[in-house]
Write a protein that holds these residues in place. Structure first.
Motif, PDB file in Angstrom:
ATOM      1  N   ASP A 242       0.846  -1.193   0.000  1.00 16.11           N
ATOM      2  CA  ASP A 242       0.000   0.000   0.000  1.00 16.11           C
ATOM      3  C   ASP A 242       0.888   1.253   0.000  1.00 16.11           C
ATOM      4  O   ASP A 242       1.759   1.397   0.869  1.00 16.11           O
ATOM      5  CB  ASP A 242      -0.892  -0.011   1.241  1.00 16.11           C
ATOM      6  CG  ASP A 242      -1.895   1.131   1.248  1.00 16.11           C
ATOM      7  OD1 ASP A 242      -1.463   2.296   1.163  1.00 16.11           O
ATOM      8  OD2 ASP A 242      -3.098   0.865   1.371  1.00 16.11           O
ATOM      9  N   PRO A 243       0.709   2.180  -0.945  1.00 17.20           N
ATOM     10  CA  PRO A 243       1.562   3.374  -0.999  1.00 17.20           C
ATOM     11  C   PRO A 243       1.546   4.192   0.296  1.00 17.20           C
ATOM     12  O   PRO A 243       2.581   4.742   0.686  1.00 17.20           O
ATOM     13  CB  PRO A 243       0.963   4.173  -2.165  1.00 17.20           C
ATOM     14  CG  PRO A 243       0.295   3.154  -3.034  1.00 17.20           C
ATOM     15  CD  PRO A 243      -0.233   2.117  -2.089  1.00 17.20           C
ATOM     16  N   GLU A 244       0.399   4.269   0.970  1.00 22.89           N
ATOM     17  CA  GLU A 244       0.331   5.037   2.210  1.00 22.89           C
ATOM     18  C   GLU A 244       1.161   4.376   3.310  1.00 22.89           C
ATOM     19  O   GLU A 244       1.832   5.064   4.087  1.00 22.89           O
ATOM     20  CB  GLU A 244      -1.121   5.176   2.665  1.00 22.89           C
ATOM     21  CG  GLU A 244      -1.962   6.092   1.781  1.00 22.89           C
ATOM     22  CD  GLU A 244      -3.341   6.334   2.364  1.00 22.89           C
ATOM     23  OE1 GLU A 244      -3.573   5.983   3.545  1.00 22.89           O
ATOM     24  OE2 GLU A 244      -4.189   6.872   1.627  1.00 22.89           O
ATOM     25  N   ARG A 246       3.752   2.416   2.833  1.00 25.23           N
ATOM     26  CA  ARG A 246       5.166   2.565   2.468  1.00 25.23           C
ATOM     27  C   ARG A 246       5.665   3.989   2.767  1.00 25.23           C
ATOM     28  O   ARG A 246       6.814   4.185   3.161  1.00 25.23           O
ATOM     29  CB  ARG A 246       5.359   2.211   0.988  1.00 25.23           C
ATOM     30  CG  ARG A 246       4.986   0.765   0.675  1.00 25.23           C
ATOM     31  CD  ARG A 246       5.260   0.397  -0.768  1.00 25.23           C
ATOM     32  NE  ARG A 246       6.675   0.197  -0.983  1.00 25.23           N
ATOM     33  CZ  ARG A 246       7.324  -0.938  -0.710  1.00 25.23           C
ATOM     34  NH1 ARG A 246       6.668  -1.973  -0.196  1.00 25.23           N
ATOM     35  NH2 ARG A 246       8.617  -1.050  -0.955  1.00 25.23           N
ATOM     36  N   GLU A 247       4.777   4.954   2.610  1.00 21.23           N
ATOM     37  CA  GLU A 247       5.148   6.327   2.948  1.00 21.23           C
ATOM     38  C   GLU A 247       5.322   6.481   4.458  1.00 21.23           C
ATOM     39  O   GLU A 247       6.233   7.188   4.919  1.00 21.23           O
ATOM     40  CB  GLU A 247       4.073   7.296   2.433  1.00 21.23           C
ATOM     41  CG  GLU A 247       4.290   8.761   2.796  1.00 21.23           C
ATOM     42  CD  GLU A 247       5.612   9.330   2.303  1.00 21.23           C
ATOM     43  OE1 GLU A 247       6.108  10.312   2.920  1.00 21.23           O
ATOM     44  OE2 GLU A 247       6.174   8.811   1.308  1.00 21.23           O
ATOM     45  N   GLN A 248       4.459   5.804   5.235  1.00 21.30           N
ATOM     46  CA  GLN A 248       4.636   5.804   6.691  1.00 21.30           C
ATOM     47  C   GLN A 248       6.001   5.241   7.075  1.00 21.30           C
ATOM     48  O   GLN A 248       6.679   5.764   7.963  1.00 21.30           O
ATOM     49  CB  GLN A 248       3.546   4.960   7.359  1.00 21.30           C
ATOM     50  CG  GLN A 248       2.183   5.603   7.485  1.00 21.30           C
ATOM     51  CD  GLN A 248       1.238   4.702   8.276  1.00 21.30           C
ATOM     52  OE1 GLN A 248       1.534   4.252   9.378  1.00 21.30           O
ATOM     53  NE2 GLN A 248       0.082   4.427   7.690  1.00 21.30           N
ATOM     54  N   ARG A 250       8.722   5.180   5.214  1.00 20.34           N
ATOM     55  CA  ARG A 250       9.757   6.137   4.813  1.00 20.34           C
ATOM     56  C   ARG A 250       9.840   7.295   5.815  1.00 20.34           C
ATOM     57  O   ARG A 250      10.943   7.733   6.201  1.00 20.34           O
ATOM     58  CB  ARG A 250       9.438   6.677   3.414  1.00 20.34           C
ATOM     59  CG  ARG A 250      10.567   7.502   2.793  1.00 20.34           C
ATOM     60  CD  ARG A 250      10.074   8.325   1.615  1.00 20.34           C
ATOM     61  NE  ARG A 250       9.105   9.332   2.034  1.00 20.34           N
ATOM     62  CZ  ARG A 250       9.431  10.479   2.635  1.00 20.34           C
ATOM     63  NH1 ARG A 250      10.697  10.762   2.895  1.00 20.34           N
ATOM     64  NH2 ARG A 250       8.496  11.338   2.973  1.00 20.34           N
ATOM     65  N   HIS A 251       8.686   7.773   6.271  1.00 21.72           N
ATOM     66  CA  HIS A 251       8.648   8.878   7.230  1.00 21.72           C
ATOM     67  C   HIS A 251       9.271   8.456   8.556  1.00 21.72           C
ATOM     68  O   HIS A 251      10.000   9.240   9.186  1.00 21.72           O
ATOM     69  CB  HIS A 251       7.199   9.332   7.425  1.00 21.72           C
ATOM     70  CG  HIS A 251       7.041  10.471   8.385  1.00 21.72           C
ATOM     71  ND1 HIS A 251       7.473  11.747   8.111  1.00 21.72           N
ATOM     72  CD2 HIS A 251       6.522  10.501   9.643  1.00 21.72           C
ATOM     73  CE1 HIS A 251       7.216  12.533   9.138  1.00 21.72           C
ATOM     74  NE2 HIS A 251       6.642  11.818  10.087  1.00 21.72           N
ATOM     75  N   GLN A 254      12.953   8.521   8.313  1.00 25.03           N
ATOM     76  CA  GLN A 254      13.414   9.906   8.295  1.00 25.03           C
ATOM     77  C   GLN A 254      13.414  10.503   9.697  1.00 25.03           C
ATOM     78  O   GLN A 254      14.355  11.204  10.093  1.00 25.03           O
ATOM     79  CB  GLN A 254      12.508  10.716   7.364  1.00 25.03           C
ATOM     80  CG  GLN A 254      12.991  12.114   7.067  1.00 25.03           C
ATOM     81  CD  GLN A 254      12.075  12.796   6.063  1.00 25.03           C
ATOM     82  OE1 GLN A 254      10.847  12.704   6.141  1.00 25.03           O
ATOM     83  NE2 GLN A 254      12.672  13.479   5.091  1.00 25.03           N
ATOM     84  N   GLU A 348      -0.072   0.440  10.771  1.00 25.43           N
ATOM     85  CA  GLU A 348       1.078   1.078  11.420  1.00 25.43           C
ATOM     86  C   GLU A 348       2.171   0.059  11.719  1.00 25.43           C
ATOM     87  O   GLU A 348       3.366   0.338  11.565  1.00 25.43           O
ATOM     88  CB  GLU A 348       0.628   1.759  12.712  1.00 25.43           C
ATOM     89  CG  GLU A 348      -0.240   2.990  12.501  1.00 25.43           C
ATOM     90  CD  GLU A 348      -0.766   3.548  13.810  1.00 25.43           C
ATOM     91  OE1 GLU A 348      -0.606   4.754  14.047  1.00 25.43           O
ATOM     92  OE2 GLU A 348      -1.332   2.777  14.613  1.00 25.43           O
ATOM     93  N   ALA A 351       4.025  -0.822   8.556  1.00 21.67           N
ATOM     94  CA  ALA A 351       4.965   0.255   8.215  1.00 21.67           C
ATOM     95  C   ALA A 351       6.238   0.128   9.052  1.00 21.67           C
ATOM     96  O   ALA A 351       7.350   0.335   8.544  1.00 21.67           O
ATOM     97  CB  ALA A 351       4.300   1.609   8.452  1.00 21.67           C
TER      98      ALA A 351
END
Length: 458
Positions: A242-244, A246-248, A250-251, A254, A348, A351
């Motif tokens: 899921d792109p969301e 995967r963005e979690q 990555r965040h 970071q 969550e 992620a």
């Protein structure tokens, strides 16, 4: 008198949670994921507790299932659930890593509540129906049910370890629990050794004569066998892609900075080895093997059994150790341990799995441990490393992990360092092998194999 349902699941909890709007939502978790479609397909029933005290909920239908609540009073919760189930049976079945507590009134409450579950099931099940009873809270139910409904096909599955003979023998009224399980036609365990322990006890305590995986009792044959539980691999992989999500991930990377991320995800339970994990990480920092600039440990500890004294004391010890590590090795805005005493939803967690360089799963004792399998399923990139306790059921299947003895802090440190130092090629090879295992052994296959075996032995 028989009921109308050809398939009945009996578990401590119903497969639903109360929703904010006053209705119900489906519970997360492996058991519900696996069994709910079967109950729905067969138009079956599920007997269980709602999770609240002194609730008198009426039976209701939900998503193709008939749900029959068994009410527990505050006294029942104190004595049956928090007492006999979780302060006596749970620690003893987990190698007595905490001292089991024994009280006569707890045993009496356990018997009374098991009787209530058995009576409700007997009234719901149709003539010749299949009944599947689950876990350590309800070990007397099979025999109680058999007493009133000998026509039923009864299976029992124990989700936690089953102890060796010497430990089981410590239980007051130990023979009653054994006879309770022998009411089933098929008794399922996570590992073959657990089934062997059970069969040995039938000889030692009851004078029976087990042969291979069977034992004759009261003119019936009871079969004991291992059925390792697993996860819904498709659900985890869907979230991992899921792109969301995967963005979690990555965040999160970071936010933690350019550091290697070690992750622990557990219920806050003394069997999970959280204290030993923190001690190992503390020593790695103290020895200079890793630094706060190089590595960070994120520990998610889901609240659990907060009214039980042993769990309250564990929380205090864990939080003290986290504070000690961060005070000694942390810097402004940069802590070596991030401790989250809270529940996280499935997205969550996935992620976090994607973000983690090393997943540390180090229980002192665990029947299976599905977090380890979830981590492997989530790593669709074939990345990451799994440090896994030898004393989990999952260790037999995920033997390409970095296996450790969590009772030995030096060995735990060795495993964590080996995982951090391994080459990407080595890690990818290990992960591909483990992913093939979890793809082959899914939670759907587990449920099918158990119910097929129950049909055969009956």
């Amino acid at each position: 008198m028989s009921g109308t349902y050809q398939f009945v699941v009996v578990a401590n909890r119903l497969p639903v949670d109360a929703a904010e709007d006053g209705g119900w939502t489906r519970s997360p978790g492996g058991l519900v994921t696996a069994v709910h479609p079967i109950v729905r397909r067969l138009g079956g029933a599920w007997v269980g507790w709602t999770g609240g005290a002194d609730e008198e909920a009426e039976p209701f239908d939900f998503d193709g299932m008939h749900l029959h609540p068994v009410g527990l009073s505050a006294r029942d919760i104190d004595r049956f659930y928090e007492g006999q189930s979780n302060a006596t049976i749970w620690p003893l079945f987990h190698d007595a890593v905490e001292q089991p507590v024994h009280h006569r009134e707890w045993r009496e409450a356990y018997e009374a509540v098991n009787r209530r579950f058995a009576d409700a099931t007997a009234a719901l099940a149709a003539e010749g129906a299949t009944v599947w009873v689950h876990d350590y809270q309800l070990m007397l139910v099979p025999a109680m049910l058999r007493e009133h409904r000998p026509d039923l096909r009864i299976g029992f599955f124990l989700h936690i370890p089953f102890p060796p003979v010497e430990l089981f023998m410590q239980l007051p009224r130990r023979a009653d629990l054994l006879r309770g399980l022998l009411g089933a036609d098929l008794v399922g365990f996570q590992r073959p050794l657990a089934a062997q322990n059970f069969l040995q006890l039938t000889e030692r305590l009851l004078g029976l004569s087990p042969k291979e995986d069977r034992v004759e009792v009261d003119g019936r044959t009871v079969t004991a066998r291992a059925f390792p539980i697993s996860i819904d691999v498709d659900e985890i992989e869907e979230l991992a892609n899921d792109p969301e999500v995967r963005e979690q991930a990555r965040h999160l990377r970071q936010e933690l900075g350019d550091r290697r991320l070690l992750l622990g995800v557990d219920r806050l339970d003394y069997t999970k080895g959280i204290e030993q994990r923190l001690k190992a990480f503390h020593e790695l920092l103290r020895d200079g093997t890793v630094t706060n600039e190089e590595a960070v440990l994120v520990q998610v500890a889901t609240p659990s059994r907060l009214r039980v004294a042993q769990y309250q004391q564990l929380r205090d010890r864990v939080e003290l150790e986290v504070g000690r590590i961060n005070g000694e090795f942390g810097d402004v805005g940069r802590a070596p341990v991030h401790y989250l005493f809270q529940s996280r939803d499935r997205a969550e967690l996935v992620a976090m799995y994607l973000a983690a360089d090393v997943m540390v799963v180090s229980p002192l004792r665990d029947g299976m441990n599905l977090v380890a399998k979830e981590y492997v399923a989530a790593r669709v990139d074939d990345g990451g490393a799994l440090v896994l306790s030898e004393f989990t059921g999952a260790a037999a299947e995920l033997d390409e992990s970095f296996l450790v003895n969590p009772h030995d802090v030096e060995d735990l440190k060795r495993g964590m360092c080996a995982a951090l130092a391994a080459s990407p090629q080595d890690l990818a090879g290990r992960m591909r092998t483990m992913r093939a295992v979890v793809h082959e052994h899914t939670v759907d296959r587990w449920a099918k194999e158990f119910l097929d075996a129950l049909a055969d032995v009956s």
